[in-house]
Design a protein around this motif. Structure first.
Motif, PDB file in Angstrom:
ATOM      1  N   ALA A   1       0.804  -1.224   0.000  1.00 37.63           N
ATOM      2  CA  ALA A   1       0.000   0.000   0.000  1.00 37.63           C
ATOM      3  C   ALA A   1       0.837   1.275   0.000  1.00 37.63           C
ATOM      4  CB  ALA A   1      -0.953   0.001   1.203  1.00 37.63           C
ATOM      5  N   ASN A   2       2.076   1.220   0.483  1.00 40.34           N
ATOM      6  CA  ASN A   2       2.900   2.422   0.547  1.00 40.34           C
ATOM      7  C   ASN A   2       3.578   2.771  -0.771  1.00 40.34           C
ATOM      8  OD1 ASN A   2       2.348   2.913   3.257  1.00 40.34           O
ATOM      9  ND2 ASN A   2       3.994   1.570   3.947  1.00 40.34           N
ATOM     10  N   ASP A   3       3.467   1.912  -1.763  1.00 42.97           N
ATOM     11  CA  ASP A   3       4.068   2.204  -3.064  1.00 42.97           C
ATOM     12  C   ASP A   3       3.306   3.380  -3.688  1.00 42.97           C
ATOM     13  OD1 ASP A   3       4.892   2.282  -5.736  1.00 42.97           O
ATOM     14  OD2 ASP A   3       5.175   0.120  -5.837  1.00 42.97           O
ATOM     15  N   PRO A   4       3.962   4.492  -3.978  1.00 44.56           N
ATOM     16  CA  PRO A   4       3.251   5.660  -4.517  1.00 44.56           C
ATOM     17  C   PRO A   4       2.667   5.434  -5.906  1.00 44.56           C
ATOM     18  CG  PRO A   4       5.629   5.996  -4.625  1.00 44.56           C
ATOM     19  CD  PRO A   4       5.403   4.753  -3.817  1.00 44.56           C
ATOM     20  N   HIS A   5       3.102   4.376  -6.594  1.00 49.09           N
ATOM     21  CA  HIS A   5       2.584   4.099  -7.940  1.00 49.09           C
ATOM     22  C   HIS A   5       1.394   3.148  -7.922  1.00 49.09           C
ATOM     23  CE1 HIS A   5       6.012   6.272  -9.321  1.00 49.09           C
ATOM     24  NE2 HIS A   5       6.886   5.354  -8.951  1.00 49.09           N
ATOM     25  N   ARG A   6       0.963   2.716  -6.752  1.00 42.87           N
ATOM     26  CA  ARG A   6      -0.141   1.768  -6.646  1.00 42.87           C
ATOM     27  C   ARG A   6      -1.455   2.453  -7.003  1.00 42.87           C
ATOM     28  NH1 ARG A   6      -0.321  -3.627  -6.805  1.00 42.87           N
ATOM     29  NH2 ARG A   6      -1.482  -4.611  -5.123  1.00 42.87           N
ATOM     30  N   PRO A   7      -2.202   1.951  -7.990  1.00 41.41           N
ATOM     31  CA  PRO A   7      -3.455   2.607  -8.386  1.00 41.41           C
ATOM     32  C   PRO A   7      -4.558   2.417  -7.355  1.00 41.41           C
ATOM     33  CG  PRO A   7      -3.171   0.574  -9.604  1.00 41.41           C
ATOM     34  CD  PRO A   7      -1.909   0.773  -8.818  1.00 41.41           C
ATOM     35  N   ARG A   8      -5.453   3.409  -7.268  1.00 39.04           N
ATOM     36  CA  ARG A   8      -6.558   3.384  -6.298  1.00 39.04           C
ATOM     37  C   ARG A   8      -7.818   2.734  -6.848  1.00 39.04           C
ATOM     38  NH1 ARG A   8      -2.119   4.709  -3.809  1.00 39.04           N
ATOM     39  NH2 ARG A   8      -2.350   6.030  -1.959  1.00 39.04           N
ATOM     40  N   TYR A   9      -8.096   2.906  -8.140  1.00 42.25           N
ATOM     41  CA  TYR A   9      -9.381   2.411  -8.647  1.00 42.25           C
ATOM     42  C   TYR A   9      -9.235   1.559  -9.909  1.00 42.25           C
ATOM     43  CZ  TYR A   9      -9.246   6.761 -11.482  1.00 42.25           C
ATOM     44  OH  TYR A   9      -8.905   7.791 -12.326  1.00 42.25           O
ATOM     45  N   HIS A  10      -8.026   1.136 -10.225  1.00 38.72           N
ATOM     46  CA  HIS A  10      -7.805   0.116 -11.248  1.00 38.72           C
ATOM     47  C   HIS A  10      -7.568  -1.225 -10.567  1.00 38.72           C
ATOM     48  CE1 HIS A  10      -7.187   3.543 -13.914  1.00 38.72           C
ATOM     49  NE2 HIS A  10      -7.127   2.724 -14.955  1.00 38.72           N
ATOM     50  N   LEU A  11      -7.893  -2.296 -11.267  1.00 34.80           N
ATOM     51  CA  LEU A  11      -7.577  -3.636 -10.780  1.00 34.80           C
ATOM     52  C   LEU A  11      -6.097  -3.881 -11.022  1.00 34.80           C
ATOM     53  CD1 LEU A  11      -8.177  -6.485  -9.759  1.00 34.80           C
ATOM     54  CD2 LEU A  11      -8.979  -7.069 -12.064  1.00 34.80           C
ATOM     55  N   SER A  12      -5.327  -3.973  -9.951  1.00 30.18           N
ATOM     56  CA  SER A  12      -3.888  -4.184 -10.035  1.00 30.18           C
ATOM     57  C   SER A  12      -3.543  -5.556  -9.488  1.00 30.18           C
ATOM     58  CB  SER A  12      -3.144  -3.100  -9.248  1.00 30.18           C
ATOM     59  OG  SER A  12      -3.574  -3.105  -7.894  1.00 30.18           O
ATOM     60  N   SER A  13      -2.303  -5.961  -9.717  1.00 30.49           N
ATOM     61  CA  SER A  13      -1.869  -7.266  -9.229  1.00 30.49           C
ATOM     62  C   SER A  13      -1.825  -7.287  -7.711  1.00 30.49           C
ATOM     63  CB  SER A  13      -0.475  -7.582  -9.778  1.00 30.49           C
ATOM     64  OG  SER A  13       0.043  -8.743  -9.175  1.00 30.49           O
ATOM     65  N   PRO A  14      -2.409  -8.309  -7.080  1.00 30.55           N
ATOM     66  CA  PRO A  14      -2.307  -8.395  -5.621  1.00 30.55           C
ATOM     67  C   PRO A  14      -0.925  -8.814  -5.160  1.00 30.55           C
ATOM     68  CG  PRO A  14      -3.457 -10.312  -6.461  1.00 30.55           C
ATOM     69  CD  PRO A  14      -3.248  -9.391  -7.627  1.00 30.55           C
TER      70      PRO A  14
ATOM     71  N   HIS B   1     -16.756 -12.019 -13.535  1.00 28.57           N
ATOM     72  CA  HIS B   1     -15.548 -12.761 -13.195  1.00 28.57           C
ATOM     73  C   HIS B   1     -14.485 -12.440 -14.231  1.00 28.57           C
ATOM     74  CE1 HIS B   1     -17.203 -15.618 -10.124  1.00 28.57           C
ATOM     75  NE2 HIS B   1     -18.325 -15.221 -10.693  1.00 28.57           N
ATOM     76  N   LEU B   2     -13.295 -12.107 -13.747  1.00 25.64           N
ATOM     77  CA  LEU B   2     -12.160 -11.852 -14.629  1.00 25.64           C
ATOM     78  C   LEU B   2     -11.008 -12.767 -14.220  1.00 25.64           C
ATOM     79  CD1 LEU B   2     -10.841 -10.167 -16.875  1.00 25.64           C
ATOM     80  CD2 LEU B   2     -10.118  -8.545 -15.119  1.00 25.64           C
ATOM     81  N   PHE B   3     -10.550 -13.580 -15.161  1.00 26.46           N
ATOM     82  CA  PHE B   3      -9.394 -14.452 -14.946  1.00 26.46           C
ATOM     83  C   PHE B   3      -8.213 -13.869 -15.723  1.00 26.46           C
ATOM     84  CE2 PHE B   3     -13.050 -17.091 -14.120  1.00 26.46           C
ATOM     85  CZ  PHE B   3     -12.664 -17.868 -13.031  1.00 26.46           C
ATOM     86  N   TYR B   4      -7.017 -14.047 -15.178  1.00 31.85           N
ATOM     87  CA  TYR B   4      -5.835 -13.493 -15.826  1.00 31.85           C
ATOM     88  C   TYR B   4      -4.622 -14.365 -15.532  1.00 31.85           C
ATOM     89  CZ  TYR B   4      -5.205 -11.519 -11.123  1.00 31.85           C
ATOM     90  OH  TYR B   4      -5.087 -11.354  -9.763  1.00 31.85           O
ATOM     91  N   ILE B   5      -3.618 -14.263 -16.392  1.00 26.81           N
ATOM     92  CA  ILE B   5      -2.389 -15.020 -16.216  1.00 26.81           C
ATOM     93  C   ILE B   5      -1.595 -14.425 -15.055  1.00 26.81           C
ATOM     94  CG2 ILE B   5      -0.229 -15.727 -17.296  1.00 26.81           C
ATOM     95  CD1 ILE B   5      -1.603 -15.452 -19.993  1.00 26.81           C
ATOM     96  N   SER B   6      -1.125 -15.274 -14.180  1.00 26.15           N
ATOM     97  CA  SER B   6      -0.324 -14.815 -13.050  1.00 26.15           C
ATOM     98  C   SER B   6       0.535 -15.961 -12.555  1.00 26.15           C
ATOM     99  CB  SER B   6      -1.226 -14.311 -11.910  1.00 26.15           C
ATOM    100  OG  SER B   6      -1.987 -15.376 -11.382  1.00 26.15           O
ATOM    101  N   PRO B   7       1.634 -15.667 -11.870  1.00 17.84           N
ATOM    102  CA  PRO B   7       2.436 -16.739 -11.293  1.00 17.84           C
ATOM    103  C   PRO B   7       1.640 -17.499 -10.237  1.00 17.84           C
ATOM    104  CG  PRO B   7       3.666 -14.677 -11.340  1.00 17.84           C
ATOM    105  CD  PRO B   7       2.245 -14.361 -11.687  1.00 17.84           C
ATOM    106  N   GLY B   8       1.719 -18.813 -10.266  1.00 18.30           N
ATOM    107  CA  GLY B   8       1.099 -19.619  -9.224  1.00 18.30           C
ATOM    108  C   GLY B   8      -0.313 -20.068  -9.514  1.00 18.30           C
ATOM    109  N   GLY B   9      -0.822 -19.812 -10.699  1.00 23.54           N
ATOM    110  CA  GLY B   9      -2.181 -20.229 -11.016  1.00 23.54           C
ATOM    111  C   GLY B   9      -2.933 -19.123 -11.718  1.00 23.54           C
ATOM    112  N   LYS B  10      -4.121 -19.432 -12.188  1.00 24.52           N
ATOM    113  CA  LYS B  10      -4.923 -18.426 -12.874  1.00 24.52           C
ATOM    114  C   LYS B  10      -5.426 -17.404 -11.857  1.00 24.52           C
ATOM    115  CE  LYS B  10      -6.161 -19.120 -16.701  1.00 24.52           C
ATOM    116  NZ  LYS B  10      -5.471 -18.889 -17.974  1.00 24.52           N
TER     117      LYS B  10
END
Length: 582
Positions: free
Chosen positions: A90-103, A121-130
Motif C-alpha cells: 500500500a505504501n508504493d506511490p505508484h499503486r493505483p486506487r481504482y484500477h484492478l492491479s496485481s495483488p 468474473h475476470l481471470f488473468y495469467i499470473s504466477p502460481g495459477g490463474k
C-alpha cells in the motif's frame, strides 16, 4: 516446498526484525509462465510488509520455474495471503486506487471475462495459477484465490445458465478446456481439447484460442504463428486464424479453410494473438487481438455463417505508441446482461529494454472497462465534398469507426468535485487550475479551440514544472486532406525525475471531430496510469511514474492562438481497495 500462510509465520520464517527495519533481498530474475522475467531492482525495500510481499513474489516465480506443468503449485494462493500482500504494497506511490492491479507479483493477460450468477468474473495469467477477481459492477473488484489447476496462457471464457467454460494453452502440450458449475468458479474440471502434436505443423506455443457455441456445435479459432526471436510470426505469410468445430467439446475437427486472413493494415508475417470475436451493431462482428510487433488492434467485418469465415471491412489500433512500454496489451471482452460490448486490457509496466522494475513487489494492472459500439454513421454511403478527392465520411470510418466510452458504473467512484467555467488562455500562456489537484482524479472537460493550433491539459504537474504529463490535442494534424482529423497525444517525456524510467515516445492517435464539434475529454488519473477518452471516439492509455509527492497539479495551455476551457469538472476518485482508502 510449502510456504507459511500467515504474516506472523512469514516474519518468523525469514527472521525479519520488528519495527520496519530495512532488509535486503537479493535480486533475482526468474521466468514466469508467460516468459516475462520476474525481477526486482537492487534497492532495499523498506518495512516488514514490503519484504513479505517480495518474498511471496519470488517464491511464486521460483515455484513456477520448477513446475512447468503448473497443475498443483504448493504456494500460498488463499485470499488471506493476497489481502496481506495488498496491505504490504500500500505504501508504493505508484499503486493505483481504482484500477484492478496485481495483488502480488505480476498480472499478465486477461484470459476469461464473463458475467456468471450475478457477478463479473475476470481471470488473468499470473504466477502460481490463474488469477481471479470478481465484481458486481466491473468497478469494485475483489480478489479470489488463484487456481493452479487452470494455470496456462491466454484463452477466453464462455458461460451458459448452468455451466462456465475456459480455454487456455499449456506450452507445447496444446489447448485445454475447463468446465465449472461452481457458483464461485473456484473449482474446475480440465481436459486436453487439442494436442500439441496435431497442431505443431502450423501452430507454435502459445496457441491462443477463442471459442463459442452456435446452433448445436462449438467453434474454436486458434492463432497460427511460430516463435521467431522473441516475437511471433506466421512464416512471412498473411496473419491467419484457423477454425475447429466440435459437438461435445472433446473431439475437434479442423475446417479446411482459414477462418480469417488479415490482408490489410498489418505487415506480412505478423500474428493475431489473444483474438476474440464479438457481435457489434447490426450484421457485423468485431474481431480484436494483439499483434506482438504492433500492439492491440481490431477489425470490423462480417461473419459469414455459410462460408465459416470472417471478412474484413475496417481495421484500426487500440494503442498507437511503442509496444510493451507502459501501454495496453492483451484484450478480453464480454456482452453484459444489458447488451453492452465491454472490453478490458492488461497494461504493462514501462520497464524498457533493461527490464528495470519501477514498482516494488508487483507489476501490471487492468485498464478501466470500456464500452465499444459502432458509430451511428458507420457504413453510410460516402458524401463527396466540394474539394477534389476528399470523401470525409470514408476518412471518419477509417480513423475512428468505433464509439469508445468508459463504463457508466465508474461514476459511482466520484467524490468531492471542483468546477471551472469559461477560462480563456492566450497563445503561449499556461494557467494552473485553482483547487484542481490529486493523483486519483476524473476530469471532464469541454474545450473550444478558437484560434489555437494546439491545446493541452498538463496533469501530475509539480509546482515548478519539473514533472508533468501532457495531454495534447493538435488541430487538423493527422491527415493533410481533412480538417476533421486531429491528433490526440499523451506525452510522458517530462513525467518523472526517476532515472529508472526509460525514454518513451508519446502515445498519439487519430481523433475525428465533426464540423464545429467541441473537444470533450474524460481523463482518468490513477497514480501511475492515465486513460484519456476523447469525444467517445478515441481512448489512449499510458503508464506514468511521477517521483515527487507534489506532482499533483493540473494546468491548461494554448499555442498558435487563444483557446477557451468552456467547462471542467474534476472529481476526487474513491479507492476500491480498503488498504488504499484515504
Amino acid at each position: 516446498m510449502l510456504f507459511p500462510k500467515s504474516i506472523s509465520q512469514l516474519i518468523a520464517g525469514i527472521g525479519l526484525k520488528g519495527g520496519g527495519e530495512r532488509q535486503r533481498v537479493d535480486q533475482q530474475s526468474l521466468s514466469a509462465s508467460s516468459g516475462e522475467p520476474c525481477s526486482y531492482n537492487e534497492s532495499p525495500l523498506v518495512g516488514a510488509r514490503h519484504h513479505i510481499a517480495k518474498l511471496l513474489f519470488l517464491a511464486c516465480c521460483t515455484t513456477i520455474q520448477a513446475n512447468a506443468d503448473e497443475t498443483a503449485l504448493p504456494i500460498p494462493n488463499d485470499i488471506a495471503t493476497l489481502t496481506a500482500s495488498r496491505e504490504a504494497l500500500a505504501n508504493d506511490p505508484h499503486r493505483p486506487r481504482y484500477h484492478l492491479s496485481s495483488p502480488i507479483g505480476t498480472l499478465h493477460d486477461p484470459g476469461g471475462f464473463a458475467y456468471w450468477k450475478g457477478k463479473y468474473h475476470l481471470f488473468y495469467i499470473s504466477p502460481g495459477g490463474k488469477g481471479h477477481a470478481v465484481s458486481e459492477d466491473m468497478v469494485h473488484w475483489k480478489d479470489r484465490a488463484r487456481i493452479p489447476g487452470i494455470a496456462g496462457l491466454t484463452g477466453q471464457m464462455q458461460v451458459t445458465e448452468n455451466e462456465a467454460w475456459l480455454s487456455f494453452a499449456r506450452g507445447t502440450n496444446g489447448v485445454y478446456l475447463a468446465r465449472s458449475k461452481d457458483p464461485d468458479l473456484s473449482s474446475w474440471t480440465t481436459w486436453k481439447a487439442l494436442s500439441g502434436d496435431e497442431l505443431q505443423a502450423d501452430h507454435s506455443t502459445p496457441i491462443d484460442s477463442f471459442f463459442w457455441q452456435e446452433d448445436d456445435q462449438w467453434w474454436m479459432i486458434l492463432r497460427q504463428a511460430k516463435e521467431r526471436t522473441g516475437l511471433y510470426h506466421w512464416d512471412n505469410k498473411v496473419p491467419r486464424l484457423s477454425l475447429f468445430h466440435s459437438r461435445d467439446l472433446r473431439k475437434w475437427t479442423r475446417h479446411p479453410e482459414p477462418f480469417f486472413e488479415k490482408r490489410y493494415g498489418i505487415e506480412r508475417g505478423h500474428d493475431l494473438a489473444c483474438a476474440s470475436l464479438m457481435p457489434i451493431g447490426k450484421h457485423r462482428h468485431l474481431l480484436y487481438y494483439f499483434v506482438h510487433a504492433r500492439g492491440p488492434a481490431y477489425t470490423i467485418g462480417r461473419y459469414d455463417k455459410q462460408k465459416l469465415s470472417f471478412e474484413e471491412e475496417h481495421s484500426q489500433l487500440f494503442s498507437f505508441g511503442p509496444v510493451l512500454y507502459g501501454s495496453l496489451h492483451a484484450p478480453s471482452g464480454l456482452i453484459t446482461p444489458d447488451g453492452r460490448l465491454v472490453t478490458i486490457f492488461n497494461i504493462t509496466e514501462n520497464m524498457g529494454t533493461k527490464r528495470e522494475v519501477i514498482t516494488e513487489g508487483w507489476k501490471g494492472m487492468m485498464s478501466l472497462p470500456r464500452v465499444l459500439s459502432l458509430h451511428k454513421d458507420y457504413g453510410k454511403p460516402p458524401v463527396l465534398q466540394e474539394r477534389p478527392f476528399i470523401i470525409e465520411s470514408n476518412l471518419r470510418d477509417f480513423f475512428n469507426p468505433l464509439q469508445i466510452e468508459p463504463v457508466a458504473e465508474l461514476k459511482s467512484l466520484r467524490g468531492e468535485s471542483v468546477r471551472i467555467e469559461n477560462l480563456t488562455v492566450e497563445s503561449g500562456k499556461e494557467v494552473v487550475l485553482p483547487n484542481v489537484s490529486g493523483r486519483a482524479l476524473e476530469i471532464e472537460a469541454e474545450i473550444d479551440f478558437r484560434e489555437a493550433r494546439e491545446v493541452s491539459l498538463d496533469i501530475l504537474h509539480s509546482p515548478a514544472g519539473e514533472e508533468r504529463t501532457r495531454i495534447r490535442i493538435f488541430r487538423e494534424a493527422w491527415h493533410g486532406r481533412s480538417e476533421n482529423a486531429h491528433t490526440l497525444s499523451i506525452d510522458v517525456s517530462e513525467s518523472s525525475l526517476d532515472p529508472r524510467v526509460p525514454a518513451r515516445t508519446p502515445e498519439s492517435g487519430p481523433l475525428w471531430l465533426e464540423e464545429d464539434a467541441p473537444l470533450r475529454l474524460r481523463v482518468f488519473i490513477d497514480h501511475s496510469v492515465v486513460e484519456v477518452f476523447a469525444n467517445d471516439r478515441q481512448c489512449l492509455t499510458i503508464r506514468t511514474y511521477p517521483s515527487r509527492e507534489d506532482s499533483q497539479l493540473v494546468s491548461f495551455r494554448a499555442r498558435g492562438g487563444s483557446a477557451t476551457l468552456k467547462q471542467l469538472t474534476a472529481w476526487k476518485m474513491k479507492s476500491i481497495w480498503p488498504e488504499l482508502a484515504e
